[in-house]
Write an enzyme that holds these catalytic residues in place. Structure first.
Site, PDB file in Angstrom:
ATOM      1  CB  CYS A 175      22.477  10.900 -15.517  1.00  0.00           C
ATOM      2  SG  CYS A 175      21.122   9.748 -15.422  1.00  0.00           S
ATOM      3  CB  SER A 190      -0.846   0.029   1.269  1.00  0.00           C
ATOM      4  OG  SER A 190      -1.449  -1.220   1.459  1.00  0.00           O
ATOM      5  CD1 TRP A 200      20.372   2.921 -19.445  1.00  0.00           C
ATOM      6  CD2 TRP A 200      20.190   4.375 -17.763  1.00  0.00           C
ATOM      7  NE1 TRP A 200      19.869   4.089 -19.958  1.00  0.00           N
ATOM      8  CE2 TRP A 200      19.741   4.997 -18.948  1.00  0.00           C
ATOM      9  CE3 TRP A 200      20.163   5.104 -16.575  1.00  0.00           C
ATOM     10  CZ2 TRP A 200      19.283   6.309 -18.989  1.00  0.00           C
ATOM     11  CZ3 TRP A 200      19.703   6.410 -16.617  1.00  0.00           C
ATOM     12  CH2 TRP A 200      19.267   7.002 -17.809  1.00  0.00           C
ATOM     13  CG  ASP A 206      21.103   7.449 -11.872  1.00  0.00           C
ATOM     14  OD1 ASP A 206      21.098   6.210 -11.852  1.00  0.00           O
ATOM     15  OD2 ASP A 206      20.077   8.134 -11.731  1.00  0.00           O
TER      16      ASP A 206
HETATM   17  C1  LIG Z   1      -2.809  -5.456  -1.385  1.00  0.00           C
HETATM   18  C2  LIG Z   1      -1.631  -5.699  -0.480  1.00  0.00           C
HETATM   19  C3  LIG Z   1      -1.045  -4.658   0.206  1.00  0.00           C
HETATM   20  C4  LIG Z   1       0.033  -4.893   1.059  1.00  0.00           C
HETATM   21  N1  LIG Z   1       0.587  -3.849   1.720  1.00  0.00           N
HETATM   22  C5  LIG Z   1       1.625  -4.051   2.554  1.00  0.00           C
HETATM   23  C6  LIG Z   1       2.213  -2.958   3.267  1.00  0.00           C
HETATM   24  O1  LIG Z   1       1.812  -1.813   3.131  1.00  0.00           O
HETATM   25  N2  LIG Z   1       3.259  -3.233   4.087  1.00  0.00           N
HETATM   26  C7  LIG Z   1       3.748  -4.511   4.263  1.00  0.00           C
HETATM   27  O2  LIG Z   1       4.700  -4.680   5.030  1.00  0.00           O
HETATM   28  N3  LIG Z   1       3.215  -5.551   3.589  1.00  0.00           N
HETATM   29  C8  LIG Z   1       2.178  -5.361   2.738  1.00  0.00           C
HETATM   30  N4  LIG Z   1       1.651  -6.418   2.040  1.00  0.00           N
HETATM   31  C9  LIG Z   1       2.312  -7.740   2.140  1.00  0.00           C
HETATM   32  C10 LIG Z   1       3.454  -7.809   1.108  1.00  0.00           C
HETATM   33  O3  LIG Z   1       2.916  -7.862  -0.194  1.00  0.00           O
HETATM   34  C11 LIG Z   1       4.341  -9.045   1.267  1.00  0.00           C
HETATM   35  O4  LIG Z   1       3.544 -10.190   1.283  1.00  0.00           O
HETATM   36  C12 LIG Z   1       5.189  -9.021   2.530  1.00  0.00           C
HETATM   37  O5  LIG Z   1       5.975  -7.855   2.564  1.00  0.00           O
HETATM   38  C13 LIG Z   1       6.130 -10.231   2.583  1.00  0.00           C
HETATM   39  O6  LIG Z   1       6.888 -10.265   1.420  1.00  0.00           O
HETATM   40  P1  LIG Z   1       8.331 -10.934   1.374  1.00  0.00           P
HETATM   41  O7  LIG Z   1       8.713 -11.098  -0.044  1.00  0.00           O
HETATM   42  O8  LIG Z   1       9.280 -10.215   2.263  1.00  0.00           O
HETATM   43  O9  LIG Z   1       8.090 -12.353   2.022  1.00  0.00           O
HETATM   44  P2  LIG Z   1       7.923 -13.740   1.235  1.00  0.00           P
HETATM   45  O10 LIG Z   1       9.222 -14.224   0.738  1.00  0.00           O
HETATM   46  O11 LIG Z   1       6.823 -13.598   0.247  1.00  0.00           O
HETATM   47  O12 LIG Z   1       7.449 -14.626   2.423  1.00  0.00           O
HETATM   48  C14 LIG Z   1       6.243 -14.325   3.073  1.00  0.00           C
HETATM   49  C15 LIG Z   1       5.443 -15.587   3.152  1.00  0.00           C
HETATM   50  O13 LIG Z   1       6.009 -16.373   4.162  1.00  0.00           O
HETATM   51  C16 LIG Z   1       5.055 -16.646   5.188  1.00  0.00           C
HETATM   52  N5  LIG Z   1       5.765 -16.461   6.468  1.00  0.00           N
HETATM   53  C17 LIG Z   1       6.235 -15.316   6.951  1.00  0.00           C
HETATM   54  N6  LIG Z   1       6.845 -15.525   8.138  1.00  0.00           N
HETATM   55  C18 LIG Z   1       6.754 -16.837   8.389  1.00  0.00           C
HETATM   56  C19 LIG Z   1       7.160 -17.673   9.448  1.00  0.00           C
HETATM   57  N7  LIG Z   1       7.798 -17.215  10.509  1.00  0.00           N
HETATM   58  N8  LIG Z   1       6.885 -18.966   9.367  1.00  0.00           N
HETATM   59  C20 LIG Z   1       6.240 -19.461   8.359  1.00  0.00           C
HETATM   60  N9  LIG Z   1       5.814 -18.723   7.325  1.00  0.00           N
HETATM   61  C21 LIG Z   1       6.063 -17.437   7.329  1.00  0.00           C
HETATM   62  C22 LIG Z   1       3.934 -15.669   5.006  1.00  0.00           C
HETATM   63  O14 LIG Z   1       2.710 -16.263   5.333  1.00  0.00           O
HETATM   64  C23 LIG Z   1       4.005 -15.359   3.538  1.00  0.00           C
HETATM   65  O15 LIG Z   1       3.243 -16.282   2.803  1.00  0.00           O
HETATM   66  C24 LIG Z   1       0.559  -6.205   1.206  1.00  0.00           C
HETATM   67  C25 LIG Z   1      -0.021  -7.252   0.488  1.00  0.00           C
HETATM   68  C26 LIG Z   1      -1.096  -7.013  -0.338  1.00  0.00           C
HETATM   69  C27 LIG Z   1      -1.702  -8.152  -1.097  1.00  0.00           C
END
Ligand SMILES: Cc1cc2nc3c(=O)[nH]c(=O)nc-3n(C[C@H](O)[C@H](O)[C@H](O)COP(=O)(O)OP(=O)(O)OC[C@H]3O[C@@H](n4cnc5c(N)ncnc54)[C@H](O)[C@@H]3O)c2cc1C
Ligand SMILES: Cc1cc2nc3c(=O)[nH]c(=O)nc-3n(C[C@H](O)[C@H](O)[C@H](O)COP(=O)(O)O)c2cc1C
Length: 606
Positions: A559, A402, A605, A603
């Site tokens: 750049c 978001s 590419w 900067d």
């Molecule tokens: C519409 C929308 C808006 C969003 N807005 C935000 C936002 O504003 N800020 C924000 O921080 N995130 C937000 N998210 C979530 C974001 O998209 C990511 O899913 C999140 O940041 C995790 O991404 P990642 O790649 O770091 O983790 P990933 O590599 O994708 O891993 C996360 C996955 O691992 C699982 N997981 C996490 N920890 C553990 C654990 N300890 N044990 C087991 N499983 C685990 C979770 O269930 C998830 O499926 C939003 C998601 C959506 C769909």
């Protein structure tokens, strides 16, 4: 009767020689439309394509955004679509659903045969509304349903839901289109080959590992993946701060500059960020597979299409294209079992794949949050090839965030507030989220103006390399308008000709008039065929002025393309040689020290 697990692989196995003949005369065309926001539905559609082709069907995957009303009524169509928001379609399915529900004439789908698999999450009030809507409206418009609606629940085990539906799908399609004879012939061949051969998954794509020089001679492959047909844009991180005061949990405030990207947003929008995989994981994985990260690969099928853009390096593929942190699918674990040398490991992997007891997979993979690297560490006898891995893993998907800034307050940047996923699991393993850790380590750009507006700046850009320099000039202009004193600022800009691609000419003229820019030097490379002029030539011609400014503390910003930046750096070395009688080595050392001291910034590419 085939055991359950073999039946699964039976469908994955390509038709035998006899069957191919049958298939060739009876190939039925099937269009698989996907409506996807975060990639799951698209992956499912691609899986149907992969397996469909091997079953003798001519399968095409189509982004619902590109649906064509004129061809739908005579098609065999499978819809794989997710639900979002308040039961809304994904962005790429919006128009189609609007047409289907509100605009289509009665009977406009008469002649179409269809099946639907909906993706949703039962925690939402409008569970799988879009799948249900497409299913009922296709029937309302005269189409014939060839299989009952399938629903996948992301709150539970959506992979398993899909696998079960897919098994039924192939059975139904074989029966419906009377391609049983393909199956019969396969069965005959099957008795002649070992169990291992039946389970051996044939490659859809051919992998070539080649030298860089050979790779350059290959044509660019055509990837139909939506991530490649609608490529993401690069954005610059201008701020990356910690918001939490505690040390055990991290929440980042990230600012993404929009000025280079061509993107605009509205308050309340989301931004999708495509991360890099963790470089340590990438390195470990390459080592485990026995491949060099710098090798070049070309992965294409018979139609020259590929799952991601090729040729590319192994590094690029593992870092940017495949999802190495997600939960491995059951079929992938079955494949690992097949590749395990040690019989105990083989048995254990077969149990985890959990065809008989789904709870083992749930516990070990889902709750234990194991990824492909964890499995390869825990099952050292598995001999997995790069080819197997690249074909089996889904694409690395963007993550949504978001936007936490208001578009009217910050029209030039989108802010993201992200909680970093970095947890120690009960048995002591560490689980790190891909995107949040990627964001955490992104560096703020150093391509920033000095704090004191009186410090002279030398800005050099070619083509769209003007973009960040324009931002700087606007910034300096605003400083000047509010009464801040400016230093002697130089802009050296290059393009083809003053009449073709001299972008932002009016603004540049204004900056010259209002003294935001004290010296402007233009380099038009195609205006005089006898003498091509580039920015580096202008640098060299103005050695005296530039060196004087540098000695007064000027910052230099370059750049554009990497090749241009190289030439500009060489020109600055020349400037010091011209004006200060330095040797090449002395002049190079001086330019190097400017870079190290943060006063020569690039900067660029390629
Ligand atoms: C519409 C929308 C808006 C969003 N807005 C935000 C936002 O504003 N800020 C924000 O921080 N995130 C937000 N998210 C979530 C974001 O998209 C990511 O899913 C999140 O940041 C995790 O991404 P990642 O790649 O770091 O983790 P990933 O590599 O994708 O891993 C996360 C996955 O691992 C699982 N997981 C996490 N920890 C553990 C654990 N300890 N044990 C087991 N499983 C685990 C979770 O269930 C998830 O499926 C939003 C998601 C959506 C769909
Ligand atoms: C922000 C958001 C809203 C969602 N809204 C719904 C919903 O209203 N109904 C539903 O059944 N599923 C909903 N889902 C679940 C998705 O449809 C499900 O996770 C699906 O597998 C996503 O498929 P995709 O990766 O192809 O986009 C929602 C998911 C997210 C992230």
């Amino acid at each position: 009767m085939l055991p359950h697990s073999l039946a699964q692989f039976f469908h994955l196995r390509p038709a035998g020689p006899g069957a191919l003949l049958t298939a060739a005369t009876e190939q039925v065309r099937i269009d698989v439309y996907f409506g996807s926001q975060t990639g799951t539905a698209e992956e499912f559609a691609l899986t149907i394509q992969k397996e469909g082709k091997m079953n003798g069907f001519d399968v095409k995957v189509i982004d619902l955004q590109s649906y064509d009303v004129d061809t739908l009524d005579s098609s065999n169509s499978i819809f794989v679509t997710a639900t979002y928001g308040e039961g809304d379609p994904t962005d790429n399915a919006k128009e189609f659903v609007e047409w289907l529900v509100h605009k289509a004439d009665p009977d406009s789908l008469k002649g179409m045969q269809f099946a639907v698999f909906g993706l949703g999450n039962s925690q939402y009030e409008n569970y799988n509304t879009v799948g249900k809507t497409i299913d009922s409206h296709c029937e309302r418009l005269g189409a014939t349903r060839i299989m009952e609606l399938g629903l996948g629940d992301d709150d539970k085990d959506i992979q398993q839901d899909f696998e079960e539906w897919k098994e039924k799908l192939w059975r139904t399609l074989h029966a419906h289109f009377d391609v049983d004879r393909v199956k019969e012939k396969c069965k005959t061949v099957e008795t002649e080959i070992s169990r291992k051969d039946i389970r051996e998954k044939e490659h859809k794509y051919k992998l070539e590992v080649v030298s860089e020089r050979t790779a350059m001679e290959f044509p660019q492959s055509s990837s139909v993946h939506s991530l490649d047909t609608n490529p993401m844009v690069n954005m610059t991180v201008t701020c990356n701060d910690e918001l939490n005061k505690c040390t055990d949990r991290s929440c980042r405030h990230i600012e993404l500059a929009l000025n280079n990207s061509g993107l605009v947003y509205e308050t309340g929008d989301h931004v999708a960020i495509l991360p890099d995989n963790d470089p340590h994981d990438v390195e470990e994985l390459a080592q485990r597979l026995g491949v060099s990260l710098s090798s070049w690969i070309y992965l294409v099928d018979d139609d020259s299409s590929s799952p991601f853009p090729c040729p590319c390096t192994v590094q690029k593929a593992l870092c940017n294209y495949v999802d190495i942190n997600g939960m491995p699918k059951r079929s992938f674990i079955e494949h690992l079992a097949m590749k395990a040398i040690d019989s105990n490991e083989k048995r254990r992997l077969e149990t985890i794949a959990g065809r008989d007891d789904a709870s083992v997979y749930q516990q070990y993979i889902c709750e234990g949050r194991r990824n492909v690297l964890d499995l390869l560490r825990e099952f050292p006898s598995v001999k997995l090839s790069l080819h197997d891995l690249l074909e089996s893993l889904p694409r690395l998907q963007p993550r949504f965030y978001s936007i936490s800034s208001g578009s009217n307050t910050h029209p030039e940047s989108a802010h993201v507030t992200a909680v970093v996923v970095d947890d120690i699991l009960p048995e002591g393993r560490r689980f790190k989220g891909v995107c949040t850790n990627f964001l955490k380590q992104t560096k703020e750009t150093t391509f920033k103006l000095p704090n004191d507006s009186r410090t002279p700046v030398i800005m050099i850009g070619a083509g769209t390399g003007l973009a960040p320099l324009r931002g700087m000039c606007q910034h300096l202009e605003t400083c000047s308008a509010r009464g801040d004193e400016l230093g002697h600022n130089v802009l050296i800009f290059g393009c083809r000709s003053s009449k073709q691609d001299y972008i932002y000419e009016d603004e540049i003229n204004r900056w010259c008039q209002n003294k935001t820019i004290s010296s402007l030097f233009l380099a038009f490379s195609r205006e005089n065929p006898q003498q091509k002029v580039y920015v580096q030539n202008r640098v060299r011609e103005n050695s005296q002025l530039l060196v004087d400014l540098i000695e007064k503390g000027a910052y230099i910003y370059v750049c554009g393309s990497t090749s241009m930046a190289k030439e500009v750096k060489r020109a600055f070395v020349g400037c010091f040689q011209d004006t200060r009688q330095m040797s090449t080595v002395e002049a190079e050392d001086l330019v190097h020290s400017l870079s190290k001291g943060g006063r020569y910034l690039q900067d660029v590419w390629s």
